[in-house]
Write an enzyme that holds these catalytic residues in place. Structure first.
Site, PDB file in Angstrom:
ATOM      1  CD  GLU A 160      -2.695  -1.432   2.430  1.00 36.00           C
ATOM      2  OE1 GLU A 160      -2.801  -0.489   3.233  1.00 36.00           O
ATOM      3  OE2 GLU A 160      -3.224  -2.531   2.632  1.00 36.00           O
ATOM      4  CD  GLU A 265      -4.635  -7.732   2.064  1.00 38.97           C
ATOM      5  OE1 GLU A 265      -5.476  -6.932   2.516  1.00 38.97           O
ATOM      6  OE2 GLU A 265      -3.408  -7.538   2.170  1.00 38.97           O
TER       7      GLU A 265
HETATM    8  O1  G3I Z   1      -3.725  -8.162  19.163  1.00 37.21           O
HETATM    9  C1  G3I Z   1      -4.332  -7.002  19.759  1.00 37.21           C
HETATM   10  C2  G3I Z   1      -5.030  -7.369  21.056  1.00 37.21           C
HETATM   11  O2  G3I Z   1      -4.056  -7.824  21.995  1.00 37.21           O
HETATM   12  C3  G3I Z   1      -5.750  -6.142  21.624  1.00 37.21           C
HETATM   13  O3  G3I Z   1      -6.499  -6.506  22.763  1.00 37.21           O
HETATM   14  C4  G3I Z   1      -6.701  -5.582  20.558  1.00 37.21           C
HETATM   15  C5  G3I Z   1      -7.332  -4.307  21.096  1.00 37.21           C
HETATM   16  O4  G3I Z   1      -7.881  -3.585  20.030  1.00 37.21           O
HETATM   17  O5  G3I Z   1      -5.970  -5.260  19.337  1.00 37.21           O
HETATM   18  C6  G3I Z   1      -5.354  -6.418  18.779  1.00 37.21           C
HETATM   19  O6  G3I Z   1      -4.657  -6.074  17.619  1.00 37.21           O
HETATM   20  C7  G3I Z   1      -5.517  -5.819  16.505  1.00 37.21           C
HETATM   21  C8  G3I Z   1      -5.142  -6.798  15.385  1.00 37.21           C
HETATM   22  O7  G3I Z   1      -5.891  -6.517  14.171  1.00 37.21           O
HETATM   23  C9  G3I Z   1      -5.407  -8.238  15.774  1.00 37.21           C
HETATM   24  O8  G3I Z   1      -6.790  -8.413  16.000  1.00 37.21           O
HETATM   25  C10 G3I Z   1      -5.252  -4.393  16.035  1.00 37.21           C
HETATM   26  O9  G3I Z   1      -5.734  -3.502  17.012  1.00 37.21           O
HETATM   27  C11 G3I Z   1      -6.001  -4.148  14.711  1.00 37.21           C
HETATM   28  O10 G3I Z   1      -5.611  -2.886  14.184  1.00 37.21           O
HETATM   29  C12 G3I Z   1      -5.571  -5.201  13.704  1.00 37.21           C
HETATM   30  O11 G3I Z   1      -6.338  -4.975  12.513  1.00 37.21           O
HETATM   31  C13 G3I Z   1      -5.788  -5.609  11.344  1.00 37.21           C
HETATM   32  C14 G3I Z   1      -5.425  -4.507  10.328  1.00 37.21           C
HETATM   33  O12 G3I Z   1      -4.980  -5.104   9.101  1.00 37.21           O
HETATM   34  C15 G3I Z   1      -4.305  -3.634  10.842  1.00 37.21           C
HETATM   35  O13 G3I Z   1      -3.159  -4.435  10.991  1.00 37.21           O
HETATM   36  C16 G3I Z   1      -6.862  -6.512  10.753  1.00 37.21           C
HETATM   37  O14 G3I Z   1      -7.087  -7.615  11.627  1.00 37.21           O
HETATM   38  C17 G3I Z   1      -6.403  -7.026   9.398  1.00 37.21           C
HETATM   39  O15 G3I Z   1      -7.460  -7.747   8.756  1.00 37.21           O
HETATM   40  C18 G3I Z   1      -6.015  -5.867   8.492  1.00 37.21           C
HETATM   41  O16 G3I Z   1      -5.517  -6.400   7.294  1.00 37.21           O
HETATM   42  C19 G3I Z   1      -5.019  -5.438   6.345  1.00 37.21           C
HETATM   43  C20 G3I Z   1      -3.850  -6.060   5.616  1.00 37.21           C
HETATM   44  O17 G3I Z   1      -2.858  -6.432   6.550  1.00 37.21           O
HETATM   45  C21 G3I Z   1      -3.312  -5.111   4.559  1.00 37.21           C
HETATM   46  N1  G3I Z   1      -4.375  -4.733   3.613  1.00 37.21           N
HETATM   47  C22 G3I Z   1      -5.539  -4.131   4.281  1.00 37.21           C
HETATM   48  C23 G3I Z   1      -6.121  -5.091   5.312  1.00 37.21           C
HETATM   49  C24 G3I Z   1      -7.331  -4.483   5.975  1.00 37.21           C
HETATM   50  O18 G3I Z   1      -6.956  -3.341   6.687  1.00 37.21           O
END
Ligand code: G3I
Length: 373
Positions: A160, A265
């Site tokens: 991205e 994705e």
């Molecule tokens: O692991 C922590 C947990 O310990 C905590 O209690 C919780 C509180 O909010 O957060 C958890 O981490 C979260 C993580 O997902 C695991 O669930 C993060 O806050 C959250 O931001 C994260 O979101 C991910 C996002 O990328 C940002 O990394 C989504 O699951 C994931 O589906 C999404 O995937 C991205 C791809 O990597 C790149 N392309 C876009 C796609 C969608 O945004």
């Protein structure tokens, strides 16, 4: 050579996916058998790669021949401090793939989002100099790729970095190093694991401006002798996007630029669209009318959704000889990031298996057509 290697490994996986057991036991049909030309992948959350989510794991083992980590290999997770790596979840993810003879994809090495805060600043919190950031990128890429060298088929090297209009996202990587951060990332990756496939991955790739920007990037890398094997079209879709004409135009443009394509994705929102992209930082206000199906998707909407997904797969199949992989961004609807993006607390229906773990009609139809059901 690399393409031959990747293809022969994929061929083995595809064969494994359709291997028939010696005994006369009842054989559950495998979804990946319905896709003989490319691997069928799924993003695993840590509850799945740590085998805590028994139902999800059963679906993954039964139906998929490729996996990618949803989060556990992202910089903030795997490299939280400059001299600290956290390998447990990534190690378990790779072991899960090896134990189940799956193609293992690494996601993602360089991304402006979820990048550990230390990456761009010195001890005093001041932005680091270009040479410091280049060294940090090299250390991160080399350390992570070396740990899994020979075990991961391909990496999302940069994620991205290009905006919808084709310009570069003004991330700290770009602010400090300019456009050069992308060739540098791929150069470091090439050197770290010469046998791993290297990808540029992005969303909204049907946007003409982004398409042009990514084609220019691919050409620049190739002109400089820097390897890029495929472009990842994330394919975060909705009931009203992308335009299939623009989507196909992008597939043709990337293949024309000399790389393969993969759909990395895949999900399709069944709810009213409030954001056509997938920038995780975007958020919108909750309102009941934007969450119209809190309990179940109406049959009429489900039928339209399944029809759009069939159209998507028909387009993918048209370019099958240049398609390496199609990956769902999660196992069941309950796992999808879209339940909380861009609006927290919506009930979404974007994936290939419903909340009861049932395969959705567009895939059942395909398996029936292939004589698997
Ligand atoms: O692991 C922590 C947990 O310990 C905590 O209690 C919780 C509180 O909010 O957060 C958890 O981490 C979260 C993580 O997902 C695991 O669930 C993060 O806050 C959250 O931001 C994260 O979101 C991910 C996002 O990328 C940002 O990394 C989504 O699951 C994931 O589906 C999404 O995937 C991205 C791809 O990597 C790149 N392309 C876009 C796609 C969608 O945004």
């Amino acid at each position: 050579m690399k393409k031959f290697l990747f293809l022969s490994v994929s061929a083995l996986l595809l064969a494994a996916c359709s291997s028939k057991p010696k005994t006369a036991e009842v054989v559950e049909p495998k979804l990946c058998d319905a896709f003989p030309d490319y691997t069928i992948g799924v993003a695993l959350n840590v509850n799945q790669s740590n085998e805590k989510d028994a139902e999800g794991v059963a679906i993954v083992k039964q139906h998929f021949n490729s996996i990618v980590p949803e989060n556990c290999m992202k910089c903030e997770e795997i490299h939280p401090e400059e001299n600290t790596y956290f390998w447990d979840d990534a190690d378990r993810f790779v072991k899960f793939g090896e134990d189940n003879n799956m193609q293992i994809i690494g996601h993602c090495l360089i991304w402006h989002s979820q990048c550990a805060p230390w990456f761009f600043v010195d001890a005093k919190g001041k932005q680091v100099k270009p040479e410091v950031l280049k060294q940090r990128m090299k250390d991160h890429i080399t350390t992570v790729m070396t740990r899994y060298k020979g075990r991961i088929a391909g990496w999302d090297v940069v994620n991205e970095a290009i905006l919808d209009d084709g310009s570069y996202r003004p991330s700290p990587f770009y602010q400090i190093l300019g456009e050069e951060f992308i060739p540098w990332a791929f150069q470091c990756a090439m050197e770290a694991d010469p046998d791993a496939e290297l990808y540029y991955n992005d969303y909204s790739m049907a946007q003409p401006g982004k398409r042009a920007g990514v084609v220019a990037l691919v050409k620049k890398l190739k002109e400089r002798g820097i390897r890029i094997d495929a472009v990842g079209m994330q394919s975060h879709m909705g009931m009203d996007h992308p335009s299939w004409e623009e989507f196909e135009a992008s597939i043709q443009a990337f293949i024309g630029a000399g790389v393969d394509v993969q759909f990395t994705e895949v999900d399709m929102s069944a709810l009213p669209t409030v954001n056509f992209g997938a920038n995780v930082a975007d958020t919108e206000e909750y309102s009941a009318e934007l969450n119209p199906y809190p309990d179940a998707l109406p049959d009429s909407v489900s039928a339209e959704w399944n029809e759009r997904m069939t159209t998507f797969l028909n387009i993918v199949d048209k370019y099958a000889k240049n398609v390496r992989r199609v990956t769902a961004w999660g196992v069941t609807d309950a796992d999808s990031w879209k339940n909380d993006w861009p609006i927290k607390g919506r009930t979404e229906y974007p994936l290939w298996f419903d909340r009861k773990g049932q395969m959705k009609p567009f895939l059942v139809e395909r398996m029936k057509k292939k004589g698997l059901m």
